[in-house]
Design a protein around this motif. Structure first.
Motif, PDB file in Angstrom:
ATOM      1  N   GLY A  42      48.684  25.024  42.776  1.00 58.47           N
ATOM      2  CA  GLY A  42      47.430  24.604  43.381  1.00 58.47           C
ATOM      3  C   GLY A  42      46.870  23.319  42.805  1.00 58.47           C
ATOM      4  O   GLY A  42      45.954  22.721  43.383  1.00 58.47           O
TER       5      GLY A  42
ATOM      6  N   ASN B 223      48.715  21.143  48.166  1.00 60.73           N
ATOM      7  CA  ASN B 223      47.467  21.525  48.830  1.00 60.73           C
ATOM      8  C   ASN B 223      47.424  21.002  50.256  1.00 60.73           C
ATOM      9  O   ASN B 223      47.026  21.720  51.188  1.00 60.73           O
ATOM     10  CB  ASN B 223      46.266  20.985  48.043  1.00 60.73           C
ATOM     11  CG  ASN B 223      45.995  21.768  46.783  1.00 60.73           C
ATOM     12  OD1 ASN B 223      46.204  22.975  46.743  1.00 60.73           O
ATOM     13  ND2 ASN B 223      45.553  21.095  45.747  1.00 60.73           N
TER      14      ASN B 223
ATOM     15  N   ASN C 200      47.454  23.398  53.654  1.00 58.84           N
ATOM     16  CA  ASN C 200      46.389  23.260  54.654  1.00 58.84           C
ATOM     17  C   ASN C 200      46.955  22.925  56.035  1.00 58.84           C
ATOM     18  O   ASN C 200      46.497  23.449  57.049  1.00 58.84           O
ATOM     19  CB  ASN C 200      45.391  22.182  54.222  1.00 58.84           C
ATOM     20  CG  ASN C 200      44.283  22.742  53.359  1.00 58.84           C
ATOM     21  OD1 ASN C 200      43.644  23.726  53.718  1.00 58.84           O
ATOM     22  ND2 ASN C 200      44.061  22.131  52.214  1.00 58.84           N
TER      23      ASN C 200
ATOM     24  N   LYS D 284      48.224  25.692  58.370  1.00 56.55           N
ATOM     25  CA  LYS D 284      47.264  26.445  59.176  1.00 56.55           C
ATOM     26  C   LYS D 284      47.319  26.015  60.647  1.00 56.55           C
ATOM     27  O   LYS D 284      46.981  26.796  61.531  1.00 56.55           O
ATOM     28  CB  LYS D 284      45.847  26.254  58.624  1.00 56.55           C
ATOM     29  CG  LYS D 284      45.632  26.900  57.252  1.00 56.55           C
ATOM     30  CD  LYS D 284      44.187  26.894  56.817  1.00 56.55           C
ATOM     31  CE  LYS D 284      43.677  25.531  56.483  1.00 56.55           C
ATOM     32  NZ  LYS D 284      42.329  25.539  55.890  1.00 56.55           N
TER      33      LYS D 284
ATOM     34  N   LEU E  73      43.056  29.464  44.891  1.00 59.93           N
ATOM     35  CA  LEU E  73      43.563  28.530  45.892  1.00 59.93           C
ATOM     36  C   LEU E  73      43.380  29.092  47.300  1.00 59.93           C
ATOM     37  O   LEU E  73      42.933  28.377  48.210  1.00 59.93           O
ATOM     38  CB  LEU E  73      45.039  28.255  45.631  1.00 59.93           C
ATOM     39  CG  LEU E  73      45.761  27.403  46.669  1.00 59.93           C
ATOM     40  CD1 LEU E  73      45.244  25.968  46.625  1.00 59.93           C
ATOM     41  CD2 LEU E  73      47.266  27.428  46.430  1.00 59.93           C
ATOM     42  N   GLN E  74      43.692  30.355  47.478  1.00 57.62           N
ATOM     43  CA  GLN E  74      43.567  30.960  48.796  1.00 57.62           C
ATOM     44  C   GLN E  74      42.125  30.969  49.270  1.00 57.62           C
ATOM     45  O   GLN E  74      41.840  30.684  50.436  1.00 57.62           O
ATOM     46  CB  GLN E  74      44.124  32.382  48.781  1.00 57.62           C
ATOM     47  CG  GLN E  74      44.224  33.004  50.169  1.00 57.62           C
ATOM     48  CD  GLN E  74      45.216  34.134  50.219  1.00 57.62           C
ATOM     49  OE1 GLN E  74      45.341  34.915  49.285  1.00 57.62           O
ATOM     50  NE2 GLN E  74      45.946  34.243  51.322  1.00 57.62           N
TER      51      GLN E  74
ATOM     52  N   ARG F 186      39.720  28.907  48.152  1.00 55.26           N
ATOM     53  CA  ARG F 186      39.224  27.537  48.269  1.00 55.26           C
ATOM     54  C   ARG F 186      39.611  26.904  49.600  1.00 55.26           C
ATOM     55  O   ARG F 186      38.825  26.171  50.207  1.00 55.26           O
ATOM     56  CB  ARG F 186      39.776  26.696  47.104  1.00 55.26           C
ATOM     57  CG  ARG F 186      39.255  25.268  47.085  1.00 55.26           C
ATOM     58  CD  ARG F 186      39.562  24.586  45.763  1.00 55.26           C
ATOM     59  NE  ARG F 186      40.974  24.336  45.576  1.00 55.26           N
ATOM     60  CZ  ARG F 186      41.734  24.906  44.656  1.00 55.26           C
ATOM     61  NH1 ARG F 186      41.212  25.810  43.826  1.00 55.26           N
ATOM     62  NH2 ARG F 186      43.016  24.617  44.544  1.00 55.26           N
ATOM     63  N   HIS F 187      40.818  27.206  50.069  1.00 56.66           N
ATOM     64  CA  HIS F 187      41.299  26.588  51.310  1.00 56.66           C
ATOM     65  C   HIS F 187      41.255  27.534  52.504  1.00 56.66           C
ATOM     66  O   HIS F 187      41.742  27.185  53.579  1.00 56.66           O
ATOM     67  CB  HIS F 187      42.727  26.089  51.108  1.00 56.66           C
ATOM     68  CG  HIS F 187      42.837  24.968  50.116  1.00 56.66           C
ATOM     69  ND1 HIS F 187      42.315  23.714  50.346  1.00 56.66           N
ATOM     70  CD2 HIS F 187      43.394  24.915  48.880  1.00 56.66           C
ATOM     71  CE1 HIS F 187      42.555  22.936  49.307  1.00 56.66           C
ATOM     72  NE2 HIS F 187      43.211  23.636  48.403  1.00 56.66           N
ATOM     73  N   SER F 188      40.680  28.730  52.304  1.00 52.79           N
ATOM     74  CA  SER F 188      40.556  29.720  53.389  1.00 52.79           C
ATOM     75  C   SER F 188      41.900  29.968  54.069  1.00 52.79           C
ATOM     76  O   SER F 188      42.029  29.909  55.290  1.00 52.79           O
ATOM     77  CB  SER F 188      39.523  29.246  54.430  1.00 52.79           C
ATOM     78  OG  SER F 188      38.257  29.058  53.833  1.00 52.79           O
ATOM     79  N   LEU F 189      42.921  30.248  53.242  1.00 56.07           N
ATOM     80  CA  LEU F 189      44.255  30.502  53.750  1.00 56.07           C
ATOM     81  C   LEU F 189      44.393  31.979  54.099  1.00 56.07           C
ATOM     82  O   LEU F 189      44.137  32.845  53.263  1.00 56.07           O
ATOM     83  CB  LEU F 189      45.301  30.110  52.706  1.00 56.07           C
ATOM     84  CG  LEU F 189      45.254  28.650  52.224  1.00 56.07           C
ATOM     85  CD1 LEU F 189      46.273  28.426  51.130  1.00 56.07           C
ATOM     86  CD2 LEU F 189      45.477  27.689  53.385  1.00 56.07           C
TER      87      LEU F 189
END
Length: 216
Positions: free
Chosen positions: A76, A82, A86, A89, A116-117, A119-122
């Protein structure tokens, strides 16, 4: 050229490379340019990683669920990783519609993967290979040179691997694989230059073509 790249990634078969990976399995290459990654037509051996709750996740059982798009990334802390995570998605829904599961794995700790998940809304699955078991079994792990090792140790705290009494810093070369429910590889993109990542549209094209070979 892009279509050619996708086609070339499918052409290799296991018999041609029967002895290719025997010596390199479970080892770490001296540099990123010297890795010997698994190729299309080869099988991924059963290897266990962890989810964010420290629960064991083994590849055989994971792959049995659905055909898998497996993304191996450095961590991350890596801006190129990163950006790639992203961008994935954008095609995630398409991959799911095709019947795939999308899984990303790195040597980051469970805590860092969780951050990380969030923070990036994965929404897709992120796992931790914090012992580099999967990276080694797939021939992706390599040792950093001394200059980069000092930088990464200070800034990023990447994992250490003790080899013959010497502690070294190791990372996986970023990779994208398409794997069927038996663990057979149908597509592979591996580039020692960590700045160069597979375009998502090309990945989607590869995923569509792989389904034909899987007869799904």
């Amino acid at each position: 050229m892009n279509k050619l790249l996708v086609m070339l990634a499918f052409v290799f078969t296991a018999p041609v490379f029967a002895d290719y990976h025997t010596e390199s399995m479970r080892t770490i290459a001296p540099s990123a340019s010297e890795i010997r990654p698994l190729l299309p037509g080869m099988m991924v051996s059963d290897t266990c990683v962890q989810d964010m709750n420290r629960e064991e996740v083994c590849s055989d059982r994971l792959f049995q669920q659905k055909p898998t798009v497996l993304v191996v990334y450095r961590g991350g802390w890596c801006p190129y990783c990163n950006a790639q995570l992203n961008r994935l998605k954008q095609i995630e829904k398409h991959l799911i519609t095709l019947g795939y599961q999308l899984v990303a794995v790195s040597p980051d700790s469970n805590v860092n993967v969780d951050r990380l998940q969030r923070r990036h809304s994965l929404r897709y699955t992120l796992l931790t290979d914090n012992k580099l078991a999967l990276a080694k079994s797939m021939g992706l792990a390599y040792f950093l040179d001394k200059k980069m090792e000092a930088l990464y140790k200070e800034k990023f705290g990447v994992p250490y691997v003790d080899i013959e009494g010497e502690t070294r810093v190791s990372l996986p070369v970023p990779a994208v694989y398409i794997i069927d429910t038996t663990g057979l590889i149908h597509f592979q993109y591996v580039n020692p230059n960590h700045k160069l990542r597979l375009d998502e549209k090309l990945l989607l094209t590869a995923a569509e073509r792989a389904l034909i070979a899987m007869d799904i």
